[in-house]
Design a protein around this motif. Structure first.
Motif, PDB file in Angstrom:
ATOM      1  N   ARG A  22       1.399  11.800  -6.920  1.00  0.00           N
ATOM      2  CA  ARG A  22       0.397  11.447  -7.924  1.00  0.00           C
ATOM      3  C   ARG A  22      -0.903  12.173  -7.602  1.00  0.00           C
ATOM      4  NH1 ARG A  22      -0.835   5.343  -9.943  1.00  0.00           N
ATOM      5  NH2 ARG A  22       1.404   5.451 -10.236  1.00  0.00           N
ATOM      6  N   VAL A  23      -1.568  12.662  -8.630  1.00  0.00           N
ATOM      7  CA  VAL A  23      -2.850  13.346  -8.449  1.00  0.00           C
ATOM      8  C   VAL A  23      -3.855  12.360  -7.847  1.00  0.00           C
ATOM      9  CG1 VAL A  23      -4.750  14.468  -9.694  1.00  0.00           C
ATOM     10  CG2 VAL A  23      -2.394  14.927 -10.345  1.00  0.00           C
ATOM     11  N   ILE A  24      -4.659  12.824  -6.908  1.00  0.00           N
ATOM     12  CA  ILE A  24      -5.591  11.947  -6.199  1.00  0.00           C
ATOM     13  C   ILE A  24      -6.506  11.191  -7.159  1.00  0.00           C
ATOM     14  CG2 ILE A  24      -7.547  11.918  -4.582  1.00  0.00           C
ATOM     15  CD1 ILE A  24      -6.084  14.060  -2.983  1.00  0.00           C
ATOM     16  N   ALA A  25      -6.965  11.855  -8.218  1.00  0.00           N
ATOM     17  CA  ALA A  25      -7.852  11.193  -9.184  1.00  0.00           C
ATOM     18  C   ALA A  25      -7.166  10.035  -9.904  1.00  0.00           C
ATOM     19  CB  ALA A  25      -8.370  12.197 -10.196  1.00  0.00           C
ATOM     20  N   ASP A  26      -5.830   9.990  -9.881  1.00  0.00           N
ATOM     21  CA  ASP A  26      -5.085   8.935 -10.567  1.00  0.00           C
ATOM     22  C   ASP A  26      -4.608   7.824  -9.638  1.00  0.00           C
ATOM     23  OD1 ASP A  26      -5.448  10.317 -12.933  1.00  0.00           O
ATOM     24  OD2 ASP A  26      -3.519  11.339 -12.814  1.00  0.00           O
ATOM     25  N   LEU A  27      -5.022   7.871  -8.385  1.00  0.00           N
ATOM     26  CA  LEU A  27      -4.626   6.808  -7.459  1.00  0.00           C
ATOM     27  C   LEU A  27      -5.338   5.513  -7.825  1.00  0.00           C
ATOM     28  CD1 LEU A  27      -4.748   8.760  -4.083  1.00  0.00           C
ATOM     29  CD2 LEU A  27      -2.712   8.069  -5.355  1.00  0.00           C
ATOM     30  N   PRO A  28      -4.645   4.379  -7.705  1.00  0.00           N
ATOM     31  CA  PRO A  28      -5.287   3.103  -8.034  1.00  0.00           C
ATOM     32  C   PRO A  28      -6.400   2.756  -7.046  1.00  0.00           C
ATOM     33  CG  PRO A  28      -2.961   2.787  -7.454  1.00  0.00           C
ATOM     34  CD  PRO A  28      -3.247   4.235  -7.341  1.00  0.00           C
ATOM     35  N   GLY A  29      -7.406   2.082  -7.559  1.00  0.00           N
ATOM     36  CA  GLY A  29      -8.553   1.690  -6.743  1.00  0.00           C
ATOM     37  C   GLY A  29      -8.184   0.849  -5.536  1.00  0.00           C
ATOM     38  N   ASN A  30      -7.205  -0.050  -5.694  1.00  0.00           N
ATOM     39  CA  ASN A  30      -6.845  -0.902  -4.553  1.00  0.00           C
ATOM     40  C   ASN A  30      -6.208  -0.103  -3.424  1.00  0.00           C
ATOM     41  OD1 ASN A  30      -4.474  -0.486  -5.997  1.00  0.00           O
ATOM     42  ND2 ASN A  30      -3.711  -2.566  -5.669  1.00  0.00           N
ATOM     43  N   TYR A  31      -5.526   0.994  -3.763  1.00  0.00           N
ATOM     44  CA  TYR A  31      -4.946   1.873  -2.741  1.00  0.00           C
ATOM     45  C   TYR A  31      -6.058   2.612  -1.989  1.00  0.00           C
ATOM     46  CZ  TYR A  31      -1.529   5.265  -0.851  1.00  0.00           C
ATOM     47  OH  TYR A  31      -0.734   6.034  -0.032  1.00  0.00           O
ATOM     48  N   THR A  33      -9.109   1.552  -1.685  1.00  0.00           N
ATOM     49  CA  THR A  33      -9.815   0.531  -0.903  1.00  0.00           C
ATOM     50  C   THR A  33      -9.046   0.209   0.373  1.00  0.00           C
ATOM     51  OG1 THR A  33     -10.815  -0.376  -2.892  1.00  0.00           O
ATOM     52  CG2 THR A  33     -10.738  -1.821  -0.965  1.00  0.00           C
ATOM     53  N   TRP A  34      -7.728   0.219   0.294  1.00  0.00           N
ATOM     54  CA  TRP A  34      -6.917  -0.013   1.488  1.00  0.00           C
ATOM     55  C   TRP A  34      -7.209   1.069   2.533  1.00  0.00           C
ATOM     56  CZ3 TRP A  34      -3.182   2.865   3.995  1.00  0.00           C
ATOM     57  CH2 TRP A  34      -2.463   2.198   4.988  1.00  0.00           C
ATOM     58  N   PHE A  35      -7.264   2.338   2.095  1.00  0.00           N
ATOM     59  CA  PHE A  35      -7.601   3.412   3.018  1.00  0.00           C
ATOM     60  C   PHE A  35      -8.998   3.219   3.600  1.00  0.00           C
ATOM     61  CE2 PHE A  35      -4.190   6.164   1.206  1.00  0.00           C
ATOM     62  CZ  PHE A  35      -3.636   6.584   2.406  1.00  0.00           C
ATOM     63  N   ALA A  36      -9.937   2.811   2.775  1.00  0.00           N
ATOM     64  CA  ALA A  36     -11.308   2.597   3.252  1.00  0.00           C
ATOM     65  C   ALA A  36     -11.334   1.518   4.339  1.00  0.00           C
ATOM     66  CB  ALA A  36     -12.218   2.214   2.093  1.00  0.00           C
ATOM     67  N   ARG A  37     -10.509   0.520   4.179  1.00  0.00           N
ATOM     68  CA  ARG A  37     -10.454  -0.577   5.147  1.00  0.00           C
ATOM     69  C   ARG A  37      -9.683  -0.187   6.410  1.00  0.00           C
ATOM     70  NH1 ARG A  37      -8.426  -3.996   1.844  1.00  0.00           N
ATOM     71  NH2 ARG A  37      -6.265  -3.757   2.490  1.00  0.00           N
ATOM     72  N   GLU A  38      -8.570   0.520   6.244  1.00  0.00           N
ATOM     73  CA  GLU A  38      -7.691   0.850   7.366  1.00  0.00           C
ATOM     74  C   GLU A  38      -8.023   2.180   8.038  1.00  0.00           C
ATOM     75  OE1 GLU A  38      -5.345  -1.257   8.547  1.00  0.00           O
ATOM     76  OE2 GLU A  38      -5.991  -2.690   7.027  1.00  0.00           O
ATOM     77  N   GLY A  39      -8.725   3.047   7.325  1.00  0.00           N
ATOM     78  CA  GLY A  39      -9.089   4.351   7.861  1.00  0.00           C
ATOM     79  C   GLY A  39      -8.447   5.474   7.064  1.00  0.00           C
ATOM     80  N   PHE A  40      -9.254   6.432   6.678  1.00  0.00           N
ATOM     81  CA  PHE A  40      -8.759   7.591   5.941  1.00  0.00           C
ATOM     82  C   PHE A  40      -8.079   8.544   6.919  1.00  0.00           C
ATOM     83  CE2 PHE A  40     -12.286   6.126   3.261  1.00  0.00           C
ATOM     84  CZ  PHE A  40     -11.634   6.010   2.050  1.00  0.00           C
ATOM     85  N   PRO A  41      -7.046   9.264   6.461  1.00  0.00           N
ATOM     86  CA  PRO A  41      -6.397  10.242   7.340  1.00  0.00           C
ATOM     87  C   PRO A  41      -7.363  11.376   7.696  1.00  0.00           C
ATOM     88  CG  PRO A  41      -5.366  10.230   5.148  1.00  0.00           C
ATOM     89  CD  PRO A  41      -6.434   9.197   5.141  1.00  0.00           C
ATOM     90  N   ALA A  42      -7.031  12.085   8.730  1.00  0.00           N
ATOM     91  CA  ALA A  42      -7.861  13.213   9.159  1.00  0.00           C
ATOM     92  C   ALA A  42      -7.705  14.376   8.192  1.00  0.00           C
ATOM     93  CB  ALA A  42      -7.445  13.642  10.562  1.00  0.00           C
ATOM     94  N   MET A  52     -12.900  10.161  -3.474  1.00  0.00           N
ATOM     95  CA  MET A  52     -12.349   9.481  -4.642  1.00  0.00           C
ATOM     96  C   MET A  52     -12.627   7.992  -4.583  1.00  0.00           C
ATOM     97  SD  MET A  52     -10.980  10.202  -7.427  1.00  0.00           S
ATOM     98  CE  MET A  52     -11.198   8.851  -8.573  1.00  0.00           C
ATOM     99  N   HIS A  53     -12.598   7.422  -3.390  1.00  0.00           N
ATOM    100  CA  HIS A  53     -12.922   6.001  -3.239  1.00  0.00           C
ATOM    101  C   HIS A  53     -14.358   5.740  -3.688  1.00  0.00           C
ATOM    102  CE1 HIS A  53     -14.451   2.513  -0.925  1.00  0.00           C
ATOM    103  NE2 HIS A  53     -13.367   1.975  -1.457  1.00  0.00           N
ATOM    104  N   GLU A  54     -15.285   6.584  -3.293  1.00  0.00           N
ATOM    105  CA  GLU A  54     -16.690   6.420  -3.703  1.00  0.00           C
ATOM    106  C   GLU A  54     -16.832   6.544  -5.214  1.00  0.00           C
ATOM    107  OE1 GLU A  54     -19.498   5.536  -2.088  1.00  0.00           O
ATOM    108  OE2 GLU A  54     -18.145   5.122  -0.408  1.00  0.00           O
ATOM    109  N   ILE A  55     -16.154   7.511  -5.802  1.00  0.00           N
ATOM    110  CA  ILE A  55     -16.215   7.709  -7.253  1.00  0.00           C
ATOM    111  C   ILE A  55     -15.660   6.484  -7.962  1.00  0.00           C
ATOM    112  CG2 ILE A  55     -15.211   9.035  -9.158  1.00  0.00           C
ATOM    113  CD1 ILE A  55     -15.455  11.521  -7.290  1.00  0.00           C
TER     114      ILE A  55
END
Length: 71
Positions: A22-31, A33-42, A52-55
């Motif tokens: 799925r294109v990054i711009a089309d990822l659901p907000g809760n997904y 937010t999960w990355f924001a909470r658990e840590g974004f990959p390197a 994208m989370h900030e947007i």
């Protein structure tokens, strides 16, 4: 943020996980937010997911619409 990052959000596909392909711009907000909470990959993918989370969090997804390719 690099100048072409917004365009990358509407063209780059998620390379792994539940929403692989799925294109990054089309990822659901809760997904995002999960990355924001658990840590974004390197690397670039993590940087773009954080952007994208900030947007999404600030209700600015519509800003990406003009960058999407038309059929």
């Amino acid at each position: 943020m690099k100048p072409d990052d917004l365009e990358r959000l509407v063209t780059l596909e998620m390379p792994f996980g539940k929403y692989k392909g799925r294109v990054i711009a089309d990822l659901p907000g809760n997904y995002l937010t999960w990355f924001a909470r658990e840590g974004f990959p390197a690397g670039e993918i993590g940087r773009l997911l954080a952007l994208m989370h900030e947007i999404d969090h600030n209700g600015l997804k519509a800003l990406l619409n003009p960058l999407r390719k038309r059929p």
